[in-house]
Scaffold this active site. Structure first.
Site, PDB file in Angstrom:
ATOM      1  N   GLU A 126      -3.794   1.270   2.813  1.00 36.20           N
ATOM      2  CA  GLU A 126      -2.797   0.467   2.113  1.00 36.20           C
ATOM      3  C   GLU A 126      -1.874  -0.252   3.090  1.00 36.20           C
ATOM      4  OE1 GLU A 126      -3.717  -0.229  -0.930  1.00 36.20           O
ATOM      5  OE2 GLU A 126      -1.858   0.347  -1.932  1.00 36.20           O
TER       6      GLU A 126
ATOM      7  N   THR B 163       0.531  -9.582  -3.143  1.00 37.25           N
ATOM      8  CA  THR B 163       1.547  -8.532  -3.151  1.00 37.25           C
ATOM      9  C   THR B 163       2.720  -8.878  -2.233  1.00 37.25           C
ATOM     10  OG1 THR B 163      -0.179  -6.932  -3.556  1.00 37.25           O
ATOM     11  CG2 THR B 163       1.916  -6.065  -2.792  1.00 37.25           C
TER      12      THR B 163
END
Lengths: 311, 311
Positions: free
Chosen positions: A132, A185
């Site tokens: 991530e 994001t």
């Protein structure tokens, strides 16, 4: 030691309205698949990627799946193990559904399975978070943890990391609509304010407390009353055309609550029962269609089992 | 219709570290008492106040207890009913223990009892909140609601008011130390910041979620890990001499968590079991004594029953 394994890991809804950066849950579909095989020559190799429209890197040092696998192998003391990875993306990019988390979790569960499960699922979390870090620029756990553990997950703290599984009522369903637009994001994070009014923060943590209490006390009405976000949603929803109409349609169709999934543009609704969830999904599809946006719809229960190892 | 009634209402710990303005719980001691009697002449009269060192007003339009009673009588359609009130304060002023809330709640429960309980406890809340508006300048519910309902209470929302009772583990005790100094609620509120960093807010709502989950899942360790306040305590603790030493002493003696009760200066500690709670209380007494501050100590279970009607 297994020679080959195939693992499915689920999509996840992070933030969950009031729970920015601390709450997330897994759904039963969609999700990504990783097929992993031992090979005789040393090193981790990505041999196949499908469903990504050619956008993900094959370089093992740059792909989130292989990065996590490499970190895992280093930790376990087998950095030169020969592994072939096939990655099958089965959900859209930049969707707010934890696409990179699902792939990464599938990867670490697969390599652990391949080696006979020397680590527990809890112990796999740091390696998945490394993936991530590459995808989002920060090691958030609100997609990775529910993808890895299943269920509804609270990340109480990041330093030190403290992840708590929350029970959910049996009849809690989620209807997710993905509009075919992309919100990276990083952009969605950069538009947020660094300082927020104290009075809004109080409203937010009242709702966070209400949502957790609603889940654990199996109080659907309380869950619904608590799914409000006065801090992030008002800003991020600007990036999603037709957002308010879609949300209004979902609530009119009987959703307990509706908000942005992760950093968007997908919009989730929690609902009591599958029938209502399906009606809510259709209502959201129509609302997006009215503003000319194509969509994909996913209706499922809260996923309680997390990744599935298939043979 | 009863001619006379005596009601005890408990002290309360509001805020509870991370739950600023939304969490509160009742303790078994201390608490205030109201004795209420019918009289033949119309109107509400305060005939006696003890334990206040002459500081509370006898004027029915200015005393928090009589204001709530008058609002109640107006609502019930008996504005001219003759009532005599005796108020016995049994806890210190400006202590952060919900002193005005305890008196006010005792008053509304007493008048309702006197009239044969036409309203439920839930229906009494708005009248008790009116009293708080006079005492604090705002109609907060985080002392009044737990004083009225007992137990651990979440005020999820103020507009509309949404109060939720949270179950607590059986062995949860509270040790409260009151240092003999005074911090007026209004001052304690005015020094707070109007804007807070987003990253601190995220830490705070992670802890709020953890605390609620810890209470409902009966996980003492999680309760302890969640009792942190990165927003209000760092500012308000400056008003309490020896705060850090007292907190350190409590944690060393085995408290799950320690923070400021309400707006201070009382300091509460949640503990597993009565023995540890007593040890924690003594440790806090010693720490305050070391900086020359006199104290009162209250150790009790979480109060589950709220006000008690005595005959």
């Amino acid at each position: 030691m297994n020679m080959s394994v195939k693992v499915f890991a689920p999509a996840t809804v992070a933030n969950v309205a009031c729970g920015f950066d601390i709450l997330g849950f897994a759904v039963e579909k969609p999700g990504d698949e990783v097929v992993m095989k031992r090979k005789d020559t040393p090193g981790v190799e990505i041999v196949e990627i499908t469903g990504d429209e050619g956008r993900l890197p094959f370089d093992p040092a740059k792909n989130t799946v292989s990065i996590s696998v490499l970190k895992y192998l280093e930790h376990i003391g087998k950095p030169d193990l020969g592994i072939e990875i096939s990655l099958h993306k089965k959900m859209p990019f930049g969707s707010g559904l934890g696409s990179s988390a699902a792939s990464t979790v599938a990867g670490v569960v697969a390599v652990n399975e391949l080696l006979g499960n020397p680590l527990t699922r809890e112990e796999l979390l740091p390696f998945a978070m490394e993936g991530e870090r590459i995808a989002c620029g920060a090691a958030h756990a609100d997609n990775v943890a529910p993808a890895l553990y299943g269920g509804f997950v609270l990340i109480r703290s990041y330093e030190p990391l403290d992840v708590i599984r929350l029970n959910t009522p049996d009849d809690l369903y989620c209807a997710i609509i993905h509009p075919n637009i992309e919100v990276p994001t990083k952009d969605a994070r950069e538009i947020l304010r660094k300082e927020i009014p104290m009075k809004n923060a109080i409203v937010q943590w009242g709702n966070v407390a209400g949502l957790v209490a609603g889940l654990l006390q199996e109080d659907y009405e309380l869950i619904g009353r608590s799914i409000h976000d006065v801090i992030v949603e008002p800003i991020r929803s600007i990036l999603i055309p037709g957002y308010q109409q879609v949300k209004d349609a979902a609530l009119s169709a009987g959703a307990l609550g509706t908000s942005i999934s992760g950093s968007g543009p997908s919009i989730f609704s929690l609902c009591k029962g599958e029938d209502i969830a399906k009606q809510v999904g259709v209502a959201k599809q129509h609302a997006f269609a009215a503003v000319g946006v194509e969509t994909s719809l996913y209706v499922s229960k809260i996923n309680q089992q997390g990744p599935v190892v298939m043979r």
